[in-house]
Write a protein that holds these residues in place. Structure first.
Motif, mmCIF file in Angstrom:
data_model
loop_
_atom_site.group_PDB
_atom_site.id
_atom_site.type_symbol
_atom_site.label_atom_id
_atom_site.label_comp_id
_atom_site.label_asym_id
_atom_site.label_seq_id
_atom_site.Cartn_x
_atom_site.Cartn_y
_atom_site.Cartn_z
ATOM 1 N N PRO A 188 0.747 -1.310 0.020
ATOM 2 C CA PRO A 188 0.117 -0.008 -0.065
ATOM 3 C C PRO A 188 0.929 1.345 -0.008
ATOM 4 O O PRO A 188 2.069 1.119 0.209
ATOM 5 C CB PRO A 188 -0.900 -0.036 1.307
ATOM 6 C CG PRO A 188 -0.088 -0.827 2.103
ATOM 7 C CD PRO A 188 0.573 -1.770 1.225
ATOM 8 N N GLY A 189 0.292 2.127 -0.270
ATOM 9 C CA GLY A 189 0.951 3.628 -0.416
ATOM 10 C C GLY A 189 1.096 4.182 -1.970
ATOM 11 O O GLY A 189 1.340 5.441 -1.995
ATOM 12 N N GLY A 211 -4.058 1.204 -1.428
ATOM 13 C CA GLY A 211 -3.901 1.770 0.136
ATOM 14 C C GLY A 211 -4.825 1.024 1.118
ATOM 15 O O GLY A 211 -4.591 -0.233 1.308
ATOM 16 N N GLY A 212 -5.780 1.640 1.707
ATOM 17 C CA GLY A 212 -6.552 0.931 2.826
ATOM 18 C C GLY A 212 -7.254 -0.416 2.176
ATOM 19 O O GLY A 212 -7.151 -1.105 3.041
ATOM 20 N N THR A 218 -4.788 -3.285 2.574
ATOM 21 C CA THR A 218 -4.577 -3.653 3.832
ATOM 22 C C THR A 218 -5.611 -4.340 4.519
ATOM 23 O O THR A 218 -5.554 -5.375 4.972
ATOM 24 C CB THR A 218 -4.071 -2.365 4.634
ATOM 25 O OG1 THR A 218 -3.100 -1.583 4.008
ATOM 26 C CG2 THR A 218 -3.636 -2.575 6.077
ATOM 27 N N LEU A 259 -7.742 4.518 7.826
ATOM 28 C CA LEU A 259 -6.753 3.555 8.531
ATOM 29 C C LEU A 259 -5.856 4.179 9.224
ATOM 30 O O LEU A 259 -5.295 3.730 10.351
ATOM 31 C CB LEU A 259 -6.261 2.263 8.014
ATOM 32 C CG LEU A 259 -7.098 1.133 7.465
ATOM 33 C CD1 LEU A 259 -6.411 0.170 6.482
ATOM 34 C CD2 LEU A 259 -7.517 0.424 8.779
ATOM 35 N N THR A 260 -5.147 5.120 8.565
ATOM 36 C CA THR A 260 -3.825 5.651 9.338
ATOM 37 C C THR A 260 -3.977 6.425 10.554
ATOM 38 O O THR A 260 -3.398 6.318 11.540
ATOM 39 C CB THR A 260 -3.353 6.694 8.241
ATOM 40 O OG1 THR A 260 -3.949 7.978 8.024
ATOM 41 C CG2 THR A 260 -2.892 6.247 7.106
ATOM 42 N N ARG A 298 -1.981 7.787 0.469
ATOM 43 C CA ARG A 298 -1.975 7.922 -0.837
ATOM 44 C C ARG A 298 -1.914 9.327 -1.485
ATOM 45 O O ARG A 298 -2.593 10.054 -0.956
ATOM 46 C CB ARG A 298 -3.148 7.126 -1.639
ATOM 47 C CG ARG A 298 -3.106 5.817 -1.273
ATOM 48 C CD ARG A 298 -4.244 5.102 -2.224
ATOM 49 N NE ARG A 298 -5.563 5.476 -1.530
ATOM 50 C CZ ARG A 298 -6.313 6.046 -2.189
ATOM 51 N NH1 ARG A 298 -6.408 6.123 -3.627
ATOM 52 N NH2 ARG A 298 -7.634 6.323 -1.632
ATOM 53 N N GLN A 319 6.978 6.243 -0.594
ATOM 54 C CA GLN A 319 6.293 5.255 0.072
ATOM 55 C C GLN A 319 7.068 4.459 1.141
ATOM 56 O O GLN A 319 8.311 4.149 0.744
ATOM 57 C CB GLN A 319 6.217 3.958 -1.448
ATOM 58 C CG GLN A 319 4.994 2.825 -0.663
ATOM 59 C CD GLN A 319 4.932 2.125 -2.028
ATOM 60 O OE1 GLN A 319 5.491 2.032 -2.980
ATOM 61 N NE2 GLN A 319 3.941 1.218 -1.889
ATOM 62 N N VAL A 320 6.447 4.103 2.085
ATOM 63 C CA VAL A 320 6.990 3.518 3.240
ATOM 64 C C VAL A 320 6.385 2.062 3.269
ATOM 65 O O VAL A 320 5.366 1.884 3.252
ATOM 66 C CB VAL A 320 6.690 4.252 4.678
ATOM 67 C CG1 VAL A 320 7.080 3.474 5.728
ATOM 68 C CG2 VAL A 320 7.602 5.597 4.756
ATOM 69 N N GLU A 324 -3.947 3.654 13.026
ATOM 70 C CA GLU A 324 -2.496 2.992 13.177
ATOM 71 C C GLU A 324 -1.731 4.032 14.118
ATOM 72 O O GLU A 324 -0.911 3.520 15.035
ATOM 73 C CB GLU A 324 -1.857 2.872 11.985
ATOM 74 C CG GLU A 324 -2.402 1.836 10.774
ATOM 75 C CD GLU A 324 -2.035 1.816 9.307
ATOM 76 O OE1 GLU A 324 -2.397 1.009 8.652
ATOM 77 O OE2 GLU A 324 -1.314 3.047 9.136
ATOM 78 N N GLY A 384 4.224 8.548 1.576
ATOM 79 C CA GLY A 384 3.118 7.805 0.490
ATOM 80 C C GLY A 384 4.021 8.078 -0.785
ATOM 81 O O GLY A 384 4.584 8.867 -0.884
ATOM 82 N N ARG A 428 -7.349 14.602 -2.640
ATOM 83 C CA ARG A 428 -8.407 14.565 -1.461
ATOM 84 C C ARG A 428 -7.947 14.145 -0.017
ATOM 85 O O ARG A 428 -8.810 14.345 1.000
ATOM 86 C CB ARG A 428 -9.855 13.725 -1.774
ATOM 87 C CG ARG A 428 -9.203 12.275 -1.932
ATOM 88 C CD ARG A 428 -10.116 11.653 -0.994
ATOM 89 N NE ARG A 428 -10.260 10.175 -1.193
ATOM 90 C CZ ARG A 428 -10.081 9.249 0.071
ATOM 91 N NH1 ARG A 428 -10.195 9.854 1.284
ATOM 92 N NH2 ARG A 428 -10.007 7.938 0.048
ATOM 93 N N LYS A 429 -6.788 13.795 -0.082
ATOM 94 C CA LYS A 429 -6.369 13.307 1.325
ATOM 95 C C LYS A 429 -5.954 14.702 2.108
ATOM 96 O O LYS A 429 -5.523 14.686 3.190
ATOM 97 C CB LYS A 429 -4.961 12.498 1.379
ATOM 98 C CG LYS A 429 -5.440 11.090 0.675
ATOM 99 C CD LYS A 429 -6.111 10.181 1.898
ATOM 100 C CE LYS A 429 -6.415 8.812 1.227
ATOM 101 N NZ LYS A 429 -7.100 7.940 2.513
#
Ligand code: UDP
Length: 398
Positions: A16-17, A22-23, A26, A302-303, A221, A275-276, A306, A247, A225-226
């Motif tokens: 993901p990322g 992404g979510g 996961t 999700l972040t 990501r 990206q991690v 987390e 990301g 919109r994030k």
């Protein structure tokens, strides 16, 4: 139970990322694992997006990933996948006719998977459970002309919502939207996503900090919109703090974010780290004083969870799933979306108060651990499956 999870674009094996990973990736991976822990036999069906993909991959005990040949065997943006969903669904149906493995229940993730699931499962009398993960009506409302979803999406989502045996809403806001779309309230189950509480813990290594600046971390990501641009615009209100954004950064969005930072004269305090890997995420969360999750809208998110599981306070926008996970002034602060000034003030106030951060951190950790384990989520999803199967049996025997 034999459970088929359909996740057309989001493979549980993908990292993901990225823009389209992404979510959901996961979520599907963790849900499959948690259902297998409960003793179920899981197959995850995802589109074959590369020529070298083996037909079947054992992901872990009780979980097999099946690569479905639908469309060209190459990566495609998810908004280009609709034309292949007929093939996807027919392939599934044929497979279940020929195979010794036929599911007791099919759980579709995202609307296009819902189409494939209904195509395969309906004629065979297999119940379908649907999780949308994101809704076309909400996306259209926020993104307008910039929404690249196929125009049929909203109509198809309504139909899927009415035809599925159960629809899982991941937060109260989504449940309200589903009711507005005409999904009968009695068929909606509210089951939040979980978080990996073995991986995301407060204790463990943290990424080293180079300077003395307080650190704000934001993860996701890199799509507009994030709200990463609004976060950067908030930095002038938060003197000294550095902002680390995780990301994949290979898109035009990275360039745009850099120019926003330059325009606000904060480019020396913004780091796009790309990206991690999932395994490295906890160390990044632990390195932060506060985690910002500030999307315009968010189906679940999700972040922040987390971050909470790593005992970090969260500043989040008061939208979608974040209204359920983040308790305002208890585990974090909720701010209006797309409002850099209010966001900046909230971040500054939190970074200035060790007491407040400490209070939020322990409440956040407690909330993540008691309410958002994958085991809890899987048990509730399993109950939705049993209701769906039970309702079918009842209908046949009536
Ligand atoms: N993620 C990651 N590496 C990154 C960026 C994100 O592993 O570089 C993960 C993140 O930890 C989370 C998921 O991708 O598990 C993003 O999920 P979220 O629900 O926040 O957003 P979505 O992608 O569903 O919009």
């Amino acid at each position: 139970m034999r459970i088929a999870l359909i996740s057309e674009h989001a493979s549980p094996l993908a990292a993901p990322g990225m823009e389209d990973a992404g979510g959901q990736n996961t979520h599907v991976a963790a849900l499959a694992a948690a259902l297998a822990e409960l003793g179920h036999d899981i197959r995850v069906y995802t589109r074959r997006d590369g020529p070298g993909r083996p037909h079947m991959v054992a992901m872990r005990d009780g979980v097999t990933v099946v690569h479905v040949p639908a469309g060209p065997p190459e990566p495609l943006p998810k908004d280009a996948l609709l034309p292949y969903m007929g093939d996807f669904g027919r392939w599934l149906g044929d497979r279940w006719d020929q195979d010794t493995w036929t599911p007791d229940v099919v759980h579709a993730h995202f609307w296009m998977s819902g189409l494939a699931a209904l195509t395969a499962a309906n004629p065979r009398g297999i119940p379908v459970v649907q999780t949308f993960h994101a809704l076309g009506v909400v996306k259209r409302r926020h993104q307008g002309a910039a929404d690249t979803s196929p125009p049929q999406r909203i109509g198809f989502e309504r139909r899927i919502g009415r035809l599925a045996d159960r629809v899982i809403a991941q937060c109260r806001d989504e449940a309200r939207e589903l009711v507005r779309m005409g999904v009968p309230r009695s068929r909606i189950a509210l089951v939040p996503s979980g978080v990996d509480l073995d991986l995301f813990t407060p204790d463990g290594p943290a990424v080293e900090r180079l300077g003395r600046r307080p650190r704000i971390l934001s993860v996701g990501r890199l799509v507009e919109r994030k709200g990463f641009a609004e976060l950067i615009r908030a930095l002038p209100y938060v003197p000294d703090a550095e902002c680390v954004i995780a990301g994949a950064a290979s898109t035009g969005e990275a360039r745009r974010l850099r120019s926003v930072a330059e325009a606000c004269a904060v480019e020396h305090r913004v780091r796009l780290i790309g990206q991690v890997a999932v395994a490295d995420m906890p160390a990044w969360y632990r390195s932060a004083d506060v985690v910002a999750a500030v999307p315009w809208y968010e189906p679940f998110g999700l972040t922040p969870l987390e971050a909470m599981a790593c005992g970090r306070p969260v500043v989040a926008t008061a939208v979608g799933g974040l209204l359920d996970t983040v308790v305002d002034r208890v585990t974090g602060d909720l701010v209006p979306p797309r409002d850099p000034r209010t966001l900046g003030h909230a971040l500054r106030r939190l970074l200035r108060s060790d007491m407040r951060r400490f209070g939020y951190s322990s409440a956040a950790l407690d909330r993540a651990r008691t309410r958002y384990s994958w085991q809890r989520t899987a048990t509730q999803v399993e109950a939705a499956y049993r209701t769906a199967v039970g309702a079918r049996v009842e209908a046949v025997t009536r």
